[in-house]
Motif scaffolding. Structure first.
Motif, short mmCIF file in Angstrom:
data_model
loop_
_atom_site.label_atom_id
_atom_site.label_comp_id
_atom_site.label_asym_id
_atom_site.label_seq_id
_atom_site.Cartn_x
_atom_site.Cartn_y
_atom_site.Cartn_z
N PHE A 201 -6.72 4.38 -2.25
CA PHE A 201 -5.56 3.78 -1.64
C PHE A 201 -5.83 3.95 -0.06
O PHE A 201 -5.37 3.07 0.86
N LEU B 215 2.22 2.19 -3.37
CA LEU B 215 1.42 2.79 -4.38
C LEU B 215 1.23 4.20 -3.75
O LEU B 215 1.28 5.00 -4.93
N TRP B 216 1.13 4.39 -2.62
CA TRP B 216 1.02 5.72 -2.31
C TRP B 216 2.11 6.58 -2.72
O TRP B 216 2.02 7.70 -3.32
N GLU C 137 0.85 -1.07 0.24
CA GLU C 137 -0.04 0.08 -0.02
C GLU C 137 0.93 1.20 -0.11
O GLU C 137 0.48 2.33 -0.76
#
Length: 387
Positions: free
Chosen positions: A352, A317-318, A314
């Motif tokens: 997200f 992705l951020w 995660e």
């Protein structure tokens, strides 16, 4: 021995502790207190030297990269994904609460989309206040579990405990709102809180905090002197909570102290509680985890691996599509240079944020007592962890 007798026997063994004395002290109480000791010592040695007053969002600019990686993906984001073991990976819970578990992420995503349509700052301000509420309610939830373990406790005493929990968490946050000129950190990003500068009121709130702590301490001394039963787990939880919120927000007032105390005290106890729950509910987990949980301490490997893997993914992705600040940690320089996702933050940010938003909402249902919360009642009443 009938079922009721077994329940009473287990309750007697557990006493006033949620799991057990050693487990509670080690994993529910100690993390916050240890984090306070760490930041106080670090403060004396001016660590970390990278602290930049007014650095804005708590994004690691004021933290060494290794520490940011350990605290944010390693603990904070990981604890969000531990909800999977409390809900989606528990077959019985999934079967009985399929509607709740299916509709909640959908609701969160749509709501986040609408919220972000009003602007970036509106979105992060709203979720910052939601996060504050969630952090306070988690401590309230632990307090409620301890209160349920007490016997012959009067209603006024329970109310006094609960109001005190809210007082020692809300008053530091209120002080935060009243002292914007001295703030050296933010919750998510700069400007996400609404400030109302008032030095006199800030001092009054500060004094009120200590008056409240003093009066509550006197009440507990009174109970002890009158030989009334008290829950040491409950008392230590309140000491833990008041200390973390005061030291991290008011006393030290820097990004390092706030992040470390806030993240550790919130994330570690929650992961530990879910781990204990999963150990008790292992027969309802997928076969991979069921077999692992039967091997005692080895269950930590797949349990922690799953949480950290999801958390790291995660955060990758951020960083790759939104923040673009930690390429050295995530090895995503090529993705950042390609500017993929640029201009699509309006959908990427709500997407997200979905795991965290879902965790906030589900947490209010899954750990709340009720007639239909059979797995929680059984866990608290029959809990017995392998040593």
């Amino acid at each position: 021995m009938d079922q009721n007798s077994k329940v009473n026997l287990q309750e007697e063994k557990k006493g006033k502790w949620i799991i057990s004395r050693n487990y509670d002290l080690s994993w529910l109480i100690a993390p916050g207190l240890v984090s306070i000791i760490i930041v106080l010592i670090a403060h004396q040695f001016d660590f970390p030297k990278e602290v930049i007053p007014g650095s804005g969002r708590t994004d690691g600019k004021a933290l060494p990269p290794w520490l940011w990686l350990l605290l944010i993906p390693g603990v904070d984001v990981s604890h969000v994904y531990s909800t999977l073991f409390r809900a989606y990976l528990d077959r019985e819970v999934w079967t009985r609460k399929k509607t709740l578990l299916t509709l909640t992420p959908l609701f969160c995503f749509v709501f986040a989309l609408i919220l972000y349509s009003f602007g970036k700052l509106v979105f992060w301000s709203a979720v910052a206040y939601l996060a504050v509420f969630h952090f306070i309610r988690q401590q309230y939830g632990f307090l409620s579990l301890y209160i349920r373990k007490e016997k012959n406790t009067q209603g006024i005493s329970i109310l006094w405990d609960k109001i005190t929990l809210y007082a020692v968490t809300i008053l530091p946050v209120l002080y935060w709102h009243l002292t914007p000129d001295t703030r050296r950190f933010e919750w998510f990003m700069e400007g996400d809180f609404f400030y109302f500068p008032n030095e006199i009121l800030a001092r009054s709130v500060h004094i009120l905090f200590w008056i409240w702590v003093f009066l509550y301490s006197l009440s507990q001394v009174y109970f002890l002197l009158n030989k009334k039963e008290i829950s040491w787990g409950k008392i230590l939880l309140l000491v833990n909570t008041s200390s973390v919120w005061y030291v991290g927000i008011v006393f030290l007032n820097d990004d390092f102290a706030f992040t470390l105390t806030n993240v550790i005290n919130h994330g570690v106890p929650y992961i530990a509680l879910v781990f204990a729950y999963s150990s008790f509910r292992r027969k309802s987990l997928p076969s991979l985890f069921y077999s692992a949980f039967q091997k005692g301490i080895l269950v930590l490997l797949p349990f922690v691996f799953v949480l950290v893997l999801l958390a790291f993914s995660e955060e990758w992705l951020w960083d790759s599509f939104v923040w673009r600040e930690h390429s050295d940690l995530f090895g995503n320089k090529s993705v950042i240079r390609s500017e993929l996702g640029l201009g699509f933050e309006f959908i990427l940010v709500p997407l997200f944020f979905l795991p965290q938003f879902t965790h906030y909402i589900l947490d209010g249902f899954l750990w709340k007592g009720g007639k239909d919360n059979n797995e929680l009642r059984d866990f608290l009443g029959f809990q017995k962890l392998d040593s």
